[in-house]
Design a protein around this motif. Structure first.
Motif, PDB file in Angstrom:
ATOM      1  N   GLY A 342       0.820  -1.211   0.000  1.00 29.69           N
ATOM      2  CA  GLY A 342       0.000   0.000   0.000  1.00 29.69           C
ATOM      3  C   GLY A 342       0.846   1.250   0.000  1.00 29.69           C
ATOM      4  O   GLY A 342       0.526   2.241  -0.685  1.00 29.69           O
ATOM      5  N   LEU A 343       1.945   1.235   0.759  1.00 31.34           N
ATOM      6  CA  LEU A 343       2.841   2.387   0.778  1.00 31.34           C
ATOM      7  C   LEU A 343       3.494   2.594  -0.590  1.00 31.34           C
ATOM      8  O   LEU A 343       3.623   3.725  -1.070  1.00 31.34           O
ATOM      9  N   LEU A 344       3.897   1.498  -1.230  1.00 30.84           N
ATOM     10  CA  LEU A 344       4.505   1.607  -2.561  1.00 30.84           C
ATOM     11  C   LEU A 344       3.534   2.242  -3.544  1.00 30.84           C
ATOM     12  O   LEU A 344       3.915   3.076  -4.369  1.00 30.84           O
ATOM     13  N   LYS A 345       2.257   1.878  -3.458  1.00 30.06           N
ATOM     14  CA  LYS A 345       1.256   2.470  -4.350  1.00 30.06           C
ATOM     15  C   LYS A 345       1.147   3.979  -4.121  1.00 30.06           C
ATOM     16  O   LYS A 345       1.103   4.763  -5.093  1.00 30.06           O
ATOM     17  N   LEU A 346       1.153   4.404  -2.864  1.00 30.59           N
ATOM     18  CA  LEU A 346       1.123   5.837  -2.586  1.00 30.59           C
ATOM     19  C   LEU A 346       2.347   6.531  -3.152  1.00 30.59           C
ATOM     20  O   LEU A 346       2.258   7.637  -3.708  1.00 30.59           O
ATOM     21  N   ALA A 347       3.508   5.880  -3.000  1.00 29.75           N
ATOM     22  CA  ALA A 347       4.750   6.469  -3.504  1.00 29.75           C
ATOM     23  C   ALA A 347       4.741   6.560  -5.028  1.00 29.75           C
ATOM     24  O   ALA A 347       5.201   7.559  -5.604  1.00 29.75           O
ATOM     25  N   GLU A 348       4.222   5.546  -5.691  1.00 28.23           N
ATOM     26  CA  GLU A 348       4.157   5.574  -7.162  1.00 28.23           C
ATOM     27  C   GLU A 348       3.274   6.716  -7.646  1.00 28.23           C
ATOM     28  O   GLU A 348       3.582   7.389  -8.637  1.00 28.23           O
TER      29      GLU A 348
END
Length: 395
Positions: A342-348
């Motif tokens: 989920g954090l990676l999606k926010l970062a992307e």
């Protein structure tokens, strides 16, 4: 606190039935309607206080099981937030003043009390006690805030860069919900004489002053080791020695990531001790990496090895390291959490933003995602690290 709405509850502690009857009659005739309970002894009063808290206690200082200020002291121990008005005899003015000096809110002289005076004394005593409690809570809060501020300064120092023009760093710290207890999240950044930049981020398990103080100790030890030239496995082993010597119990551990960034910008040397992975941020893209690592500090003291992994970098690469509070907020019912994916999606979604905006957006969106499920309850520390290029592509 109008007399029409407020009905103070009075506990009379008096062994003389005649005096108790007089007080009860004055309560009945008082312009302020009061609820009245009579305790014949200090022991009975303390038993009453286990089940309820009156607004005011009327205390006779001559009881069969307690005499003088001893009665007041023992009563206050069982009802520290309740107003106390002491009842004295005609020749005991000095005793009444001593009782006020010892913590009672007022005193009344038996034989000189009427319903109006009793009502006024109770009202004022309750108001004084409420003011005392509020002031004490405010002072405690101020002292706690000052202590937290001192600990935060130790946990979150200013980066020590010799060439700030060549290296870009964005450091952020966000306390957990309401900051009731300070956590042990910490970071630091030091550039040594050969131009290498060393960075660390860590998190001591638990919350509170002991954990925060341990975080400060680890951060200062890390900086000392870096300045002294200790890196890699040697550095982690020494930090674990500090950890085990300073912690308050064997259940306490700390996760940590330490990074070396040589001045040519071609590689990052990373050592992880039980800490989350990190992000590589390039203009328009982000990827999650999990370099090889070892256990958290303090998990199995003296038996660990922490490999040093080398991560090749391009001129536009930035490393983003953080504590787990950034992605462990609840985002759904039960135990559902954002997690690394989920954090990676926010970062992307924020990858095209420059360094400061990228970090701030990441924290803001993580907080937004957890807002309906208790918010971000853990502290968050984030570092965004990159060598600046002539084109300024990652700034």
């Amino acid at each position: 606190m109008g007399t029409g709405a407020w009905r103070p509850a009075i506990l009379l502690v008096e062994d003389d039935p005649g005096d108790a009857l007089l007080v009860e009659e004055m309560v009945a005739d008082s312009p302020t309607e009061m609820r009245f309970v009579w305790a014949h002894s200090l022991a009975q009063a303390l038993e009453e206080l286990r089940g309820w808290q009156p607004d005011c206690i009327l205390l006779d200082l001559h009881l069969p099981d307690a005499q003088g200020l001893e009665a007041l002291t023992r009563l206050q121990a069982g009802a520290k937030d309740v107003a106390v008005v002491v009842l004295t005899g005609l020749a005991e003015d000095g005793t009444g003043l001593e009782a006020v000096a010892a913590g009672a809110q007022d005193y009344l002289v038996k034989g000189r009390v009427d319903p109006e005076l009793l009502s006024r004394a109770v009202r004022y005593a309750v108001q004084r006690k409420q003011a005392e409690v509020t002031t004490a809570a405010l002072q405690a809060g101020q002292l706690r805030a000052q202590e937290n501020a001192r600990l935060e300064r130790g946990l979150l120092p200013s980066p020590r860069l010799r060439d700030a023009a060549a290296f870009g760093v964005v450091a952020r710290y966000r306390p957990g919900r309401a900051q009731a207890l300070l956590g042990g999240d910490f970071y630091d950044l030091v550039q040594v004489p050969d131009g290498t930049v060393h960075a660390v981020i860590g998190d001591v398990s638990g919350h509170g002053p002991d954990e925060a103080a341990l975080g400060v100790a680890l951060r200062i030890a890390w900086r000392t080791l870096v300045i002294g030239g200790a890196t890699g496995v040697e550095q982690m082993s020494l930090l674990e020695e500090v950890m085990t010597a300073e912690r308050t119990g064997p259940e306490i551990f700390a996760t940590l990531t330490s990074i070396e960034l040589p001045p040519d910008g071609s590689v990052a040397r990373i050592v992880r001790a039980g800490h989350p992975g990190l992000l590589v941020h390039r203009p328009g893209s982000v990827k999650w990496i999990d370099p090889p690592g070892g256990p958290a500090l303090g998990m199995v003291p003296g038996l660990c090895n922490w490999p040093v992994s080398e991560l090749p970098l391009t001129g536009s690469d930035a490393l983003v390291v953080f504590t787990d509070g950034l992605f462990e907020g609840r985002t759904g019912p039960g135990s559902e959490r954002m997690g690394e994916s989920g954090l990676l999606k926010l970062a992307e979604d924020a990858a095209d933003q420059p360094a400061e905006a990228f970090v701030d957006t990441l924290i803001a969106r993580a907080a937004e995602a957890a807002a309906d499920h208790g918010g971000l309850t853990d502290d968050i520390a984030v570092l965004h690290l990159h060598w600046r290029t002539t084109t300024g592509s990652s700034t």
